[in-house]
Design an enzyme around this catalytic site. Sequence first.
Site, PDB file in Angstrom:
ATOM      1  N   ASP A 133       0.852  -1.186   0.000  1.00  0.00           N
ATOM      2  CA  ASP A 133       0.000   0.000   0.000  1.00  0.00           C
ATOM      3  C   ASP A 133       0.889   1.237   0.000  1.00  0.00           C
ATOM      4  O   ASP A 133       1.990   1.213   0.545  1.00  0.00           O
ATOM      5  CB  ASP A 133      -0.905   0.008   1.234  1.00  0.00           C
ATOM      6  N   ASP A 152      -6.942  -1.472  -4.677  1.00  0.00           N
ATOM      7  CA  ASP A 152      -8.015  -1.118  -3.744  1.00  0.00           C
ATOM      8  C   ASP A 152      -8.926  -0.051  -4.341  1.00  0.00           C
ATOM      9  O   ASP A 152     -10.145  -0.086  -4.156  1.00  0.00           O
ATOM     10  CB  ASP A 152      -7.434  -0.606  -2.425  1.00  0.00           C
TER      11      ASP A 152
END
Length: 173
Positions: A133, A152
């Site tokens: 991330d 995401d």
Amino acid sequence: MASKKKPTFSAVSSRSGGSLTPWLGIAFIVILLDQISKITITRTFLHGEEKPITSFFNLVLAYNKGAAFSFLSDQGGWQRYLFAGIAIAAVGFIIYLLRKHAGQRMFCWALALIMGGALGNLVDRVAYGHVIDFLDFYWRGVGHFPAFNIADTAITIGAFLFIIDELRRVNKH
């Protein structure tokens, strides 16, 4: 005498007349953008390193062994296989739905984005044991939203399109 047209069949056609090819192409583009961005960030940043971009956004290299919002990330490693299995099952179901409803554009856009995101994060789980991330949004004094990535984002946009498509379908009846 009228000539008969020979039916043509695509390896990825569906009964509803649409082809899976564009939807698989969208998923592939999501995976490609997701993986390129993750490779770039891992080559540019050290784990935990942050770079402020604006007053509400940082780039940061974070590893997530769990699911959304780091759910189960503090477990012993079994969650990697659980979430990988869920992603594989979801992709199988999405392909089934794409075959069945290939002509429904918004529905298939939603599914293709969700599938691309699921596969992008699956690549991370298999290759690294965690999801990479790097997008970090926050509000001053309120705190940081959990870091996330392109996969995401695609999943979130896909879910949003899915909801809009369902609302439109319900409103027609």
